[in-house]
Design a protein around this motif. Structure first.
Motif, PDB file in Angstrom:
ATOM      1  N   THR A  63      26.940 -16.029   0.206  1.00  0.00           N
ATOM      2  CA  THR A  63      26.280 -17.168  -0.442  1.00  0.00           C
ATOM      3  C   THR A  63      26.338 -17.035  -1.956  1.00  0.00           C
ATOM      4  N   LEU A  64      26.055 -15.841  -2.465  1.00  0.00           N
ATOM      5  CA  LEU A  64      26.116 -15.602  -3.911  1.00  0.00           C
ATOM      6  C   LEU A  64      27.532 -15.810  -4.434  1.00  0.00           C
ATOM      7  N   ASP A  65      28.517 -15.359  -3.675  1.00  0.00           N
ATOM      8  CA  ASP A  65      29.911 -15.515  -4.098  1.00  0.00           C
ATOM      9  C   ASP A  65      30.318 -16.989  -4.088  1.00  0.00           C
ATOM     10  N   ALA A  66      29.866 -17.729  -3.065  1.00  0.00           N
ATOM     11  CA  ALA A  66      30.171 -19.167  -3.007  1.00  0.00           C
ATOM     12  C   ALA A  66      29.535 -19.891  -4.185  1.00  0.00           C
ATOM     13  N   ALA A  67      28.319 -19.472  -4.557  1.00  0.00           N
ATOM     14  CA  ALA A  67      27.636 -20.090  -5.704  1.00  0.00           C
ATOM     15  C   ALA A  67      28.387 -19.820  -6.999  1.00  0.00           C
ATOM     16  N   LEU A  68      28.981 -18.627  -7.097  1.00  0.00           N
ATOM     17  CA  LEU A  68      29.763 -18.292  -8.288  1.00  0.00           C
ATOM     18  C   LEU A  68      31.049 -19.113  -8.353  1.00  0.00           C
ATOM     19  N   ILE A  69      31.703 -19.293  -7.210  1.00  0.00           N
ATOM     20  CA  ILE A  69      33.005 -19.967  -7.185  1.00  0.00           C
ATOM     21  C   ILE A  69      32.863 -21.475  -7.298  1.00  0.00           C
ATOM     22  N   ASP A  70      31.914 -22.042  -6.560  1.00  0.00           N
ATOM     23  CA  ASP A  70      31.800 -23.502  -6.458  1.00  0.00           C
ATOM     24  C   ASP A  70      30.578 -23.990  -7.237  1.00  0.00           C
ATOM     25  N   PRO A  71      30.759 -24.841  -8.251  1.00  0.00           N
ATOM     26  CA  PRO A  71      29.622 -25.300  -9.053  1.00  0.00           C
ATOM     27  C   PRO A  71      28.547 -26.003  -8.238  1.00  0.00           C
ATOM     28  N   ALA A  72      28.958 -26.816  -7.263  1.00  0.00           N
ATOM     29  CA  ALA A  72      27.965 -27.520  -6.442  1.00  0.00           C
ATOM     30  C   ALA A  72      27.138 -26.542  -5.618  1.00  0.00           C
ATOM     31  N   ALA A  73      27.801 -25.508  -5.085  1.00  0.00           N
ATOM     32  CA  ALA A  73      27.073 -24.484  -4.334  1.00  0.00           C
ATOM     33  C   ALA A  73      26.119 -23.736  -5.252  1.00  0.00           C
ATOM     34  N   GLY A  74      26.559 -23.508  -6.502  1.00  0.00           N
ATOM     35  CA  GLY A  74      25.688 -22.846  -7.465  1.00  0.00           C
ATOM     36  C   GLY A  74      24.445 -23.657  -7.755  1.00  0.00           C
ATOM     37  N   GLU A  75      24.601 -24.969  -7.936  1.00  0.00           N
ATOM     38  CA  GLU A  75      23.446 -25.828  -8.187  1.00  0.00           C
ATOM     39  C   GLU A  75      22.524 -25.881  -6.974  1.00  0.00           C
ATOM     40  N   ALA A  76      23.118 -25.902  -5.783  1.00  0.00           N
ATOM     41  CA  ALA A  76      22.306 -25.932  -4.560  1.00  0.00           C
ATOM     42  C   ALA A  76      21.479 -24.660  -4.436  1.00  0.00           C
ATOM     43  N   LEU A  77      22.090 -23.512  -4.743  1.00  0.00           N
ATOM     44  CA  LEU A  77      21.342 -22.253  -4.680  1.00  0.00           C
ATOM     45  C   LEU A  77      20.272 -22.222  -5.758  1.00  0.00           C
ATOM     46  N   ARG A  78      20.578 -22.727  -6.934  1.00  0.00           N
ATOM     47  CA  ARG A  78      19.591 -22.748  -8.016  1.00  0.00           C
ATOM     48  C   ARG A  78      18.371 -23.586  -7.631  1.00  0.00           C
ATOM     49  N   ASP A  79      18.588 -24.655  -6.837  1.00  0.00           N
ATOM     50  CA  ASP A  79      17.466 -25.485  -6.368  1.00  0.00           C
ATOM     51  C   ASP A  79      16.584 -24.760  -5.364  1.00  0.00           C
ATOM     52  N   ALA A  80      17.112 -23.655  -4.760  1.00  0.00           N
ATOM     53  CA  ALA A  80      16.336 -22.830  -3.813  1.00  0.00           C
ATOM     54  C   ALA A  80      15.867 -23.622  -2.604  1.00  0.00           C
ATOM     55  N   ARG A  81      16.740 -24.505  -2.089  1.00  0.00           N
ATOM     56  CA  ARG A  81      16.374 -25.278  -0.891  1.00  0.00           C
ATOM     57  C   ARG A  81      17.441 -25.157   0.197  1.00  0.00           C
ATOM     58  N   LEU A  82      18.143 -24.054   0.258  1.00  0.00           N
ATOM     59  CA  LEU A  82      19.185 -23.890   1.273  1.00  0.00           C
ATOM     60  C   LEU A  82      18.545 -23.748   2.657  1.00  0.00           C
ATOM     61  N   SER A  83      19.169 -24.386   3.643  1.00  0.00           N
ATOM     62  CA  SER A  83      18.730 -24.187   5.026  1.00  0.00           C
ATOM     63  C   SER A  83      19.699 -23.278   5.776  1.00  0.00           C
ATOM     64  N   SER A  84      20.875 -23.043   5.190  1.00  0.00           N
ATOM     65  CA  SER A  84      21.887 -22.179   5.797  1.00  0.00           C
ATOM     66  C   SER A  84      22.560 -21.382   4.698  1.00  0.00           C
ATOM     67  N   ALA A  85      22.997 -20.184   5.035  1.00  0.00           N
ATOM     68  CA  ALA A  85      23.812 -19.422   4.095  1.00  0.00           C
ATOM     69  C   ALA A  85      25.132 -20.154   3.876  1.00  0.00           C
ATOM     70  N   LEU A  86      25.808 -19.872   2.764  1.00  0.00           N
ATOM     71  CA  LEU A  86      27.054 -20.544   2.409  1.00  0.00           C
ATOM     72  C   LEU A  86      28.194 -19.538   2.371  1.00  0.00           C
ATOM     73  N   ARG A  87      29.397 -20.085   2.519  1.00  0.00           N
ATOM     74  CA  ARG A  87      30.586 -19.225   2.442  1.00  0.00           C
ATOM     75  C   ARG A  87      31.739 -20.045   1.907  1.00  0.00           C
ATOM     76  N   HIS A  88      32.442 -19.515   0.908  1.00  0.00           N
ATOM     77  CA  HIS A  88      33.605 -20.211   0.353  1.00  0.00           C
ATOM     78  C   HIS A  88      34.844 -19.754   1.108  1.00  0.00           C
ATOM     79  N   VAL A  89      35.596 -20.730   1.635  1.00  0.00           N
ATOM     80  CA  VAL A  89      36.741 -20.395   2.492  1.00  0.00           C
ATOM     81  C   VAL A  89      38.061 -20.889   1.924  1.00  0.00           C
ATOM     82  N   GLY A  90      38.127 -21.144   0.647  1.00  0.00           N
ATOM     83  CA  GLY A  90      39.394 -21.530   0.035  1.00  0.00           C
ATOM     84  C   GLY A  90      39.509 -23.013  -0.208  1.00  0.00           C
ATOM     85  N   PHE A  91      39.104 -23.827   0.784  1.00  0.00           N
ATOM     86  CA  PHE A  91      39.198 -25.279   0.621  1.00  0.00           C
ATOM     87  C   PHE A  91      37.831 -25.897   0.370  1.00  0.00           C
ATOM     88  N   GLY A  92      36.797 -25.081   0.370  1.00  0.00           N
ATOM     89  CA  GLY A  92      35.455 -25.613   0.146  1.00  0.00           C
ATOM     90  C   GLY A  92      34.401 -24.656   0.655  1.00  0.00           C
TER      91      GLY A  92
END
Length: 312
Positions: free
Chosen positions: A127-156
């Motif tokens: 999740t932290l790595d996805a937030a670093l790579i993807d700006p939208a994921a970073g903003e979502a994590l900054r909002d602290a309202r995630l319901s699921s962990a995130l993962r960056h898989v190359g295409f999103g």
């Protein structure tokens, strides 16, 4: 309290209290006259353990998270510039900062009585790595309202189930600002297209022609605003419908869980009834045996009394 404030408060409570707090806040929003916000809140999902820990880090370590997201900006710039030397310099920092936040997460979770398993720890790092790579994921994590962990898989970015994650849902404020930006761009583009026509007309344009052109522009502006208002209203209704559907789905899930728990309680109660029934049967047998013993004792006592009287 508005929807954003309620959602922020909701994702700050322990995961075990999520559903009860969601119902409480949704009821409060509805009582305040925000039925749409109440429906949207009911549709929010309970966070997984990994998502709850990630939200905890975002709330408690905002400066460290900002450093991580800023590093992501630097990495994207270096990648766009094909700056290999800069990338080689930044890459070790990427791993170091994720390590720092992951260790902080373990301590924060432990203080909250949650032990992070290896699987949860890995999902947190992803999740932290996805937030670093993807700006939208970073903003979502900054909002602290995630319901699921995130993962960056190359295409999103995907969630824990592997499904594409909508990591940047628009709030009402964000949607309004986006609409305003689109309107300004549209007006600027229209002004740029009409500028040559105005310049070429110059002093040859009569007052009547200028008035007609101004009227036409005003009519076009009003028509565009009307279309935009209709579009926003349609979007609002669609959002409410989606929120209501998601809320209904969430309610079904909650009711399904309640039904399963009720069935478990019923089975436990039935088992207790069977146990008590067996105990009652055993008690009745013992009572009958005691009654029989008592009758036998009385008979022996009566015989003994008759024998004693005969001897006398």
């Amino acid at each position: 309290m508005d929807f954003d404030e309620a959602a922020t408060e909701l994702y700050g409570v322990p995961a075990a209290d999520f559903i009860s707090k969601r119902n409480e806040l949704a009821k409060q929003l509805k009582a305040d006259g925000d039925a749409a916000g109440s429906a949207r809140l009911k549709a929010l999902r309970k966070p997984t353990v990994a998502a709850w820990v990630a939200n905890l880090v975002a709330r408690e370590k905002p400066d460290e998270l900002d450093d991580l997201l800023a590093l992501g900006d630097e990495l994207r710039e270096a990648t766009a510039d094909l700056d290999g030397e800069r990338l080689r310099e930044l890459t070790p920092r990427r791993h170091q900062q994720i390590d720092v936040l992951a260790k902080a997460a373990q301590k924060l979770a432990a203080d909250a009585g949650i032990k992070i398993s290896a699987d949860v720890g890995q999902k947190l790092r992803e999740t932290l790595d996805a937030a670093l790579i993807d700006p939208a994921a970073g903003e979502a994590l900054r909002d602290a309202r995630l319901s699921s962990a995130l993962r960056h898989v190359g295409f999103g970015v995907v969630d824990e189930s592997g499904e594409p994650s909508n990591v940047m849902p628009l709030t009402d404020d964000r949607r309004r600002r986006a609409d305003e930006r689109r309107k300004k761009r549209s007006q600027a583009g229209r002004a740029a297209e009409e500028a040559p026509e105005s310049e070429s007309s110059g002093s040859s344009e009569t007052a009547a022609e200028a008035r007609k052109r101004a009227e036409r522009e005003e009519a076009e502006r009003l028509e565009a605003e009307q279309r935009e208002a209709e579009r926003l209203e349609a979007q609002r209704e669609a959002d409410e419908a989606v929120a209501a559907a998601e809320a209904a789905e969430s309610t079904v899930e909650d009711l399904t869980t309640d039904l399963a728990e009720a069935r478990e309680r019923l089975e436990a109660a039935q088992e207790e009834v069977r146990r008590l029934g067996d105990a009652l049967d055993e008690a009745r047998k013992e009572a009958r045996a005691a009654q029989q013993t008592s009758r036998d004792a009385r008979k022996r006592l009566n015989r003994l009394g008759r024998a004693t009287r005969s001897e006398s």
